[in-house]
Design a protein around this motif. Structure first.
Motif, short mmCIF file in Angstrom:
data_model
loop_
_atom_site.label_atom_id
_atom_site.label_comp_id
_atom_site.label_asym_id
_atom_site.label_seq_id
_atom_site.Cartn_x
_atom_site.Cartn_y
_atom_site.Cartn_z
N THR A 86 0.80 -1.23 0.00
CA THR A 86 0.00 0.00 0.00
C THR A 86 0.84 1.28 0.00
OG1 THR A 86 -0.11 0.12 2.41
CG2 THR A 86 -1.79 -1.20 1.29
N ARG A 87 2.10 1.17 0.37
CA ARG A 87 3.00 2.31 0.56
C ARG A 87 2.56 3.20 1.73
NH1 ARG A 87 3.33 6.03 -2.94
NH2 ARG A 87 5.57 6.43 -2.81
N GLU B 34 -8.32 -16.56 20.26
CA GLU B 34 -8.87 -17.91 20.28
C GLU B 34 -10.37 -17.93 20.51
OE1 GLU B 34 -6.69 -19.90 23.28
OE2 GLU B 34 -4.82 -19.99 22.13
N GLU B 35 -10.89 -16.92 21.24
CA GLU B 35 -12.32 -16.90 21.55
C GLU B 35 -13.14 -16.25 20.44
OE1 GLU B 35 -10.54 -13.09 22.75
OE2 GLU B 35 -9.97 -15.18 22.88
N GLY B 36 -12.48 -15.77 19.38
CA GLY B 36 -13.20 -15.21 18.23
C GLY B 36 -13.42 -13.73 18.27
N HIS B 37 -13.05 -13.06 19.36
CA HIS B 37 -13.20 -11.62 19.46
C HIS B 37 -11.89 -10.92 19.05
CE1 HIS B 37 -16.97 -12.36 21.39
NE2 HIS B 37 -16.41 -12.94 22.44
N ALA B 38 -11.97 -9.63 18.80
CA ALA B 38 -10.79 -8.86 18.40
C ALA B 38 -9.84 -8.75 19.59
CB ALA B 38 -11.20 -7.48 17.91
N ALA B 39 -8.70 -9.42 19.49
CA ALA B 39 -7.67 -9.31 20.51
C ALA B 39 -6.65 -8.24 20.13
CB ALA B 39 -6.96 -10.65 20.68
N ALA B 40 -6.65 -7.87 18.85
CA ALA B 40 -5.74 -6.85 18.34
C ALA B 40 -6.33 -6.35 17.03
CB ALA B 40 -4.35 -7.43 18.14
N THR B 41 -5.65 -5.38 16.42
CA THR B 41 -6.09 -4.90 15.11
C THR B 41 -4.87 -4.67 14.22
OG1 THR B 41 -6.02 -2.57 15.81
CG2 THR B 41 -8.14 -3.72 15.99
N LEU B 42 -5.11 -4.75 12.93
CA LEU B 42 -4.16 -4.26 11.93
C LEU B 42 -4.74 -2.98 11.36
CD1 LEU B 42 -2.99 -7.41 9.93
CD2 LEU B 42 -1.62 -6.00 11.47
N CYS B 43 -3.88 -1.98 11.19
CA CYS B 43 -4.36 -0.64 10.78
C CYS B 43 -3.48 -0.08 9.67
CB CYS B 43 -4.31 0.33 11.97
SG CYS B 43 -4.98 -0.31 13.50
N LEU B 44 -4.08 0.79 8.90
CA LEU B 44 -3.35 1.63 7.97
C LEU B 44 -3.68 3.09 8.29
CD1 LEU B 44 -3.81 -0.18 4.52
CD2 LEU B 44 -1.69 0.01 5.85
N VAL B 45 -2.65 3.92 8.30
CA VAL B 45 -2.83 5.37 8.50
C VAL B 45 -2.36 6.04 7.22
CG1 VAL B 45 -2.31 7.33 9.96
CG2 VAL B 45 -2.35 5.04 10.95
N THR B 46 -3.27 6.72 6.53
CA THR B 46 -3.00 7.21 5.18
C THR B 46 -3.35 8.68 5.06
OG1 THR B 46 -5.21 6.90 4.20
CG2 THR B 46 -3.83 4.94 4.44
N PRO B 47 -2.76 9.37 4.06
CA PRO B 47 -3.27 10.71 3.73
C PRO B 47 -4.75 10.60 3.38
CG PRO B 47 -1.18 10.31 2.63
CD PRO B 47 -1.61 9.00 3.22
N ARG B 48 -5.53 11.57 3.80
CA ARG B 48 -6.98 11.46 3.69
C ARG B 48 -7.45 11.19 2.26
NH1 ARG B 48 -10.61 15.54 7.11
NH2 ARG B 48 -9.42 14.41 8.69
N ASP B 49 -6.98 11.96 1.30
CA ASP B 49 -7.45 11.80 -0.08
C ASP B 49 -7.06 10.44 -0.65
OD1 ASP B 49 -8.56 14.32 0.02
OD2 ASP B 49 -6.92 15.30 -1.06
N ASP B 50 -5.82 10.01 -0.38
CA ASP B 50 -5.37 8.72 -0.90
C ASP B 50 -6.14 7.57 -0.24
OD1 ASP B 50 -3.56 10.02 -2.45
OD2 ASP B 50 -1.82 9.56 -1.22
N GLY B 51 -6.41 7.71 1.04
CA GLY B 51 -7.16 6.67 1.73
C GLY B 51 -8.54 6.49 1.16
N LEU B 52 -9.23 7.59 0.93
CA LEU B 52 -10.59 7.51 0.37
C LEU B 52 -10.57 6.98 -1.05
CD1 LEU B 52 -11.99 10.87 1.80
CD2 LEU B 52 -12.51 8.54 2.58
N ALA B 53 -9.56 7.36 -1.83
CA ALA B 53 -9.49 6.91 -3.23
C ALA B 53 -9.16 5.43 -3.34
CB ALA B 53 -8.44 7.74 -3.98
N ASN B 54 -8.42 4.90 -2.38
CA ASN B 54 -7.97 3.51 -2.44
C ASN B 54 -8.62 2.63 -1.38
OD1 ASN B 54 -5.60 3.57 -4.49
ND2 ASN B 54 -5.20 5.32 -3.14
N ARG B 55 -9.78 3.04 -0.89
CA ARG B 55 -10.43 2.37 0.24
C ARG B 55 -10.55 0.85 0.04
NH1 ARG B 55 -14.37 2.87 4.38
NH2 ARG B 55 -15.91 1.21 4.29
N ASP B 56 -11.11 0.43 -1.07
CA ASP B 56 -11.36 -1.00 -1.28
C ASP B 56 -10.06 -1.80 -1.32
OD1 ASP B 56 -14.04 -0.48 -1.34
OD2 ASP B 56 -14.21 -0.52 -3.53
N HIS B 57 -9.05 -1.27 -2.01
CA HIS B 57 -7.77 -1.96 -2.10
C HIS B 57 -7.11 -2.08 -0.73
CE1 HIS B 57 -3.81 -3.22 -3.34
NE2 HIS B 57 -3.26 -2.06 -2.96
N TYR B 58 -7.12 -0.99 0.02
CA TYR B 58 -6.48 -1.01 1.33
C TYR B 58 -7.19 -1.99 2.28
CZ TYR B 58 -3.75 3.14 0.08
OH TYR B 58 -2.87 4.02 -0.51
#
Length: 263
Positions: A105-106, A216-240
């Motif tokens: 994603t860069r 193991e219990e199926g709930h969110a124990a952590a998250t993976l995140c991307l922090v992007t410039p606003r315009d790029d994030g909105l333009a590439n939402r599905d890919h990200y």
């Protein structure tokens, strides 16, 4: 005799609790402080703080730094952390997932968890951009300020969420007040969709994406995140989001995936 032993054990336990309180306080402050400053700010007797600080200094858990008797977290803690990482392969799997996300994603990729009733970035890989978008690893942030926070409390009931998050944490960095019911509605939305994205509350030019890494219990124990410039994030939402979901799925299948980080 038993009463004397119980009293001595109670004092040791209280001393241990206080020592951890000192370490956690320094971690949160992220600066060296004098023992009397620590005692004042945590509301503890100076005599007990001085005694514990000296004990922690002797064992390398704290070190003198900055002059005038100031102390901060010592290198022994680094070696303890390194030993923990060497024992668990999951941290290496996280690093690989973050590196892949950043390459695809860069953008800046993060692995996040709860630390008590706060959110923290545990691992991060910066994106290939000419300007830096990142958060200090290990810094505690109020849960309502983050996209990940909506996922990390999703297994709690509405009342449990209100009991868990300190009321003052609904005050945003702008000074505005986030209605707790609005936050809960966003938590339920994140729970249904298995993701949450929004324009960052912490700054005005980034867009944040978060998907759960399930324990193991199926709930969110952590998250993976991307922090992007606003315009790029909105333009590439599905890919990200597609990249995030694939990376999270690989961690979901790890036998070393994390457990919940609160009681």
């Amino acid at each position: 005799m038993d009463a004397v032993q119980d009293e001595a054990a109670g004092k040791r336990a209280r001393g241990l609790d206080r020592a951890f309180e000192i370490l956690e306080f320094l971690r949160q402050k992220r600066q060296a402080l004098k023992p009397n400053e620590i005692a004042t700010q945590i509301g503890a007797p100076r005599s007990s703080v001085y005694e514990l600080v000296n004990l922690l200094l002797q064992n390398g858990i704290l070190e003198f730094t900055g002059g005038e008797g100031r102390v901060y977290l010592g290198r022994k803690l680094y070696f303890l952390g390194a030993a923990y990482e060497n024992h668990f392969d999951f941290t290496r799997e996280c690093e690989a997932a973050l590196e892949q996300l950043a390459d695809e994603t860069r953008e800046t990729a993060q692995f996040c968890m709860l630390d008590g009733n706060k959110y923290t970035v545990v691992r991060m890989r910066e994106g290939a951009r000419p300007f830096r978008i990142s958060t200090d690893v290990g810094q505690s942030v109020p849960i309502p300020w983050t996209a990940s926070g909506r996922l990390l409390v999703a297994n709690l009931s509405d009342q449990e969420i209100l009991n868990f998050i300190p009321p003052q944490d609904f005050r945003l960095p702008t000074g505005e007040w986030l209605d707790p019911q609005t936050f809960i509605a966003e938590v339920r939305q994140a729970e249904r969709e298995g993701l949450f994205t929004f324009n960052s509350i912490v700054d005005s030019f980034t867009h944040c994406f978060a998907v759960p890494v399930r324990g193991e219990e199926g709930h969110a124990a952590a998250t993976l995140c991307l922090v992007t410039p606003r315009d790029d994030g909105l333009a590439n939402r599905d890919h990200y989001l597609d990249c995030l979901k694939k990376a999270a799925a690989s961690l979901d299948q790890s036998p070393m995936r994390p457990k919940r980080s609160w009681p």
